[in-house]
Design a protein around this motif. Structure first.
Motif, PDB file in Angstrom:
ATOM      1  N   GLY A  46     159.960  21.915  40.411  1.00  0.00           N
ATOM      2  CA  GLY A  46     159.397  22.282  39.199  1.00  0.00           C
ATOM      3  C   GLY A  46     158.495  23.586  39.228  1.00  0.00           C
ATOM      4  O   GLY A  46     158.250  24.195  37.977  1.00  0.00           O
ATOM      5  N   PHE A  47     158.433  24.060  40.229  1.00  0.00           N
ATOM      6  CA  PHE A  47     157.692  25.400  40.305  1.00  0.00           C
ATOM      7  C   PHE A  47     158.125  26.383  41.440  1.00  0.00           C
ATOM      8  O   PHE A  47     158.662  25.791  42.263  1.00  0.00           O
ATOM      9  N   PRO A  48     158.010  27.698  41.420  1.00  0.00           N
ATOM     10  CA  PRO A  48     158.625  28.656  42.517  1.00  0.00           C
ATOM     11  C   PRO A  48     157.387  28.582  43.406  1.00  0.00           C
ATOM     12  O   PRO A  48     156.176  28.317  43.231  1.00  0.00           O
ATOM     13  N   LEU A  49     157.801  29.023  44.533  1.00  0.00           N
ATOM     14  CA  LEU A  49     156.895  29.143  45.814  1.00  0.00           C
ATOM     15  C   LEU A  49     156.857  30.482  46.116  1.00  0.00           C
ATOM     16  O   LEU A  49     157.708  31.129  46.110  1.00  0.00           O
ATOM     17  N   ALA A  50     155.536  30.971  46.718  1.00  0.00           N
ATOM     18  CA  ALA A  50     155.559  32.227  47.498  1.00  0.00           C
ATOM     19  C   ALA A  50     155.905  32.330  48.926  1.00  0.00           C
ATOM     20  O   ALA A  50     155.756  31.267  49.405  1.00  0.00           O
ATOM     21  N   GLU A  51     156.751  33.222  49.077  1.00  0.00           N
ATOM     22  CA  GLU A  51     157.528  33.432  50.325  1.00  0.00           C
ATOM     23  C   GLU A  51     158.312  32.424  50.733  1.00  0.00           C
ATOM     24  O   GLU A  51     158.618  31.580  49.820  1.00  0.00           O
ATOM     25  N   GLY A  52     158.504  32.062  51.767  1.00  0.00           N
ATOM     26  CA  GLY A  52     159.552  30.974  52.213  1.00  0.00           C
ATOM     27  C   GLY A  52     160.284  31.211  53.408  1.00  0.00           C
ATOM     28  O   GLY A  52     159.842  31.997  54.510  1.00  0.00           O
ATOM     29  N   TYR A  53     161.305  30.068  53.903  1.00  0.00           N
ATOM     30  CA  TYR A  53     162.229  30.173  55.015  1.00  0.00           C
ATOM     31  C   TYR A  53     163.556  30.282  54.569  1.00  0.00           C
ATOM     32  O   TYR A  53     164.135  29.572  53.867  1.00  0.00           O
TER      33      TYR A  53
END
Length: 602
Positions: free
Chosen positions: A497-504
């Motif tokens: 339901g929401f985007p994340l900052a940065e990631g894999y």
């Protein structure tokens, strides 16, 4: 020599020479169908046994220990692709990670060839179920596909073909990748591509077979391009060797191959033109993925993998990058047996061509400089040149031993058939003893699993909705990266339901757009990672606070969330200094960074 023929087809002009008396196999009798069903059932049982820990109690509650962070990443791929299908969105891209820049999913190993058709499983049972289904059925299907190829084109003995198919799917390199890399373990399309190439070479219906070849190749691109490149390299080693030792058959097959392969290549090119354009030139694309030297230690070829019955964790750890990259580890008895089979059957063109593939792929896997038991020899391998070519520069060269796996499986099948036809019982007994000695130490143990960590209630029960607006990100601390991707699971459990900052993921770095793992870090994320790794609360200046505000604005963040962590106190202290005091809620610490937010206003 006689010709390779389809088991159900009438005689046709010669194509590829094969072992004597195998060119006129009869139509498959009932006993053959029973044998096929028994082989496939055995492969499925073996795959279920390998993954029994994953299925015990339900995949949603178990995690493959040796997968590192890859299981989280793959489950996220399955979830985000299923969401794209449900909402009619472009499945080749997303901004749910690395917000707001996003991720080029076509340039990552998202396997749309399975994640799209299996979207209903993801909708109904979750991505962890899709992960378990892909691995279990994929490995069994890979064994069955190699069994089909071997039994229809190479040997008449079903038991011999079953042995070869089993090795092709459950050899140590395959089991190693079966922990974390379905794109390198689920390879059932590759034997079908080879089968279609053989049929094209036979010349019976080159156009029809060429069309099917193009469709299969297209599908493999959507399953894993690296596996296709490895297979193409093996075919490139096989074909010229075969042509040299059987020039008559090569000349007869060449016109058919030119027509069929040409048709298949044209069809495949049309079908994949847009996805490949997106992959190589679309948003968040990259030029190549540099790994540095990653060749096999020569000693790894004769050692045993950690999860093999005779494995030694200290030896495998010393000779491999990690447990998901144990790319050789065949054991010396199997390699001796392979040499013996090759010598015994050397008269056939097939054996000579297989030997060329085996040696060539093994040499490529050793990397630019030969290493023996950790010691550099100063001897350069052929990879020093091959690794400079386009596409190859992005491949881990140690994975070329995966090309050796089906070659060894085929040699085992050929050897088993030859021994079974021997008139002397002593030869058959000797074969049985030698095969047991070679393969018993390689038997894989069930893959290790552990209970999953529970997702904090803040994400699981929907509390996050009170603190995040549409299209606005949540910054999880530590920010997700290849070393800690737990936030991807929290996001999936929150329904994406929401985007994340940065990631894999894999994305571009620097002006040259070189590929790398994870996002381009910002100053605040780098500071928090240093606290995560060191456990020390740093001095925080006004400049650091201003930089944090700028980074949060770049990420379009509404909230910063610190979940359970071994260094939680140090991370919380740092965030309090950067953003003001946080508040505990739903099993996490929250900093509401919206204008006028209730937390993090200091």
């Amino acid at each position: 020599m006689t010709a390779v023929r389809d088991v159900a087809a009438p005689p046709r002009p010669p194509a590829l020479p094969r072992l004597p008396r195998l060119s006129r196999l009869p139509r498959l009798p009932r006993s053959g169908r029973v044998a096929d069903a028994l082989a496939c059932g055995t492969y499925l049982a073996a795959a279920l046994l390998l993954y029994r820990g994953l299925w015990a109690g339900g995949p949603a509650g178990r995690y493959l220990v040796d997968s590192g962070q890859d299981q989280r990443q793959w489950e996220w791929f399955f979830a985000v692709t299923a969401r794209a299908v449900a909402h009619g969105e472009n499945p080749l891209t997303t901004t749910l990670q690395n917000h707001p820049d996003g991720v080029n999913l076509m340039a990552n190993t998202s396997m749309p060839g399975l994640s799209i058709p299996l979207a209903p499983i993801t909708w109904l049972f979750g991505p962890s179920a899709t992960w378990a289904v892909v691995l279990t059925l994929g490995l069994a299907a890979t064994a069955a596909a190699w069994y089909y190829l071997i039994s229809r084109h190479l040997v008449a003995s079903r038991p011999a073909a079953a042995l070869g198919g089993a090795f092709c799917a459950f050899a140590p390199p395959m089991v190693s990748h079966a922990n974390a890399h379905p794109n390198l373990a689920v390879l059932f399309v590759l034997p079908l591509i080879i089968d279609r190439l053989i049929r094209v070479a036979g010349g019976r219906r080159p156009i029809r077979d060429g069309v099917l070849l193009g469709l299969l190749t297209t599908y493999q691109i959507f399953l894993g391009e690296e596996a296709l490149l490895l297979a193409a390299t093996g075919i490139a080693l096989f074909a010229p060797t075969y042509a040299c030792v059987a020039p008559g058959a090569a000349r007869a097959a060449l016109p058919h191959l030119a027509r069929g392969v040409g048709v298949g290549a044209a069809l495949c090119g049309v079908l994949v033109a847009y996805p490949l354009w997106w992959q190589f030139t679309g948003p968040q694309s990259y030029t190549n993925l540099l790994h540095g030297p990653a060749g096999n230690d020569l000693a790894a070829l004769t050692a045993y993998a950690d999860r093999s019955l005779a494995g030694d964790i200290d030896v495998s750890a010393r000779l491999s990058m990690n447990r998901t990259e144990e790319n050789a580890f065949f054991g010396w008895p199997l390699l001796v047996l392979a040499v013996a089979i090759t010598v015994a059957l050397w008269r056939t063109a097939l054996t000579k061509a297989l030997a060329a593939v085996l040696v060539g792929a093994a040499l490529f896997s050793l990397g630019p400089e030969i290493i023996v038991d950790g010691e550099a020899t100063g001897i350069f391998g052929p990879w020093k040149l091959l690794g400079q070519l386009p596409l190859y520069e992005s491949v881990l060269e140690s994975r070329f031993t995966m090309v050796c796996v089906p070659v060894l499986g085929i040699l085992l099948a050929l050897g088993a058939q030859a021994a079974g036809r021997a008139g002397d019982r002593r030869i058959r007994l000797l074969w049985f003893v030698v095969v047991v000695q070679a393969l018993l130490p390689l038997l894989p143990q069930p893959l290790a699993t552990a209970p999953r960590e529970p997702t904090p209630a803040f994400f699981a029960d929907g509390t996050w909705r009170r603190f995040t607006g549409p299209g606005r990100a949540i910054v999880t601390v530590p920010l997700p990266d290849p070393g800690d991707a737990r936030a991807l699971t929290w996001q999936v459990d929150a329904g994406l339901g929401f985007p994340l900052a940065e990631g894999y993921f894999v994305g571009p770095f620097g002006p040259d757009r070189l590929g790398g793992y994870g996002a381009v870090t910002r100053a605040t994320s780098q500071l928090l990672r240093e606290v995560r790794d060191g456990g020390v609360v740093p001095e925080v200046s006004d400049a650091d606070r201003a930089q944090a505000r700028a980074d949060l604005a770049f990420w379009r963040a509404d909230a910063v969330v610190l979940g359970p962590h071994d260094r939680q106190e140090a991370l919380r202290g740092t965030l309090d200094r950067l953003l003001g005091p946080g508040v505990p809620i739903g099993g996490v610490w929250l900093w509401d960074v919206r204008a006028g937010g209730a937390a993090g206003a200091g």
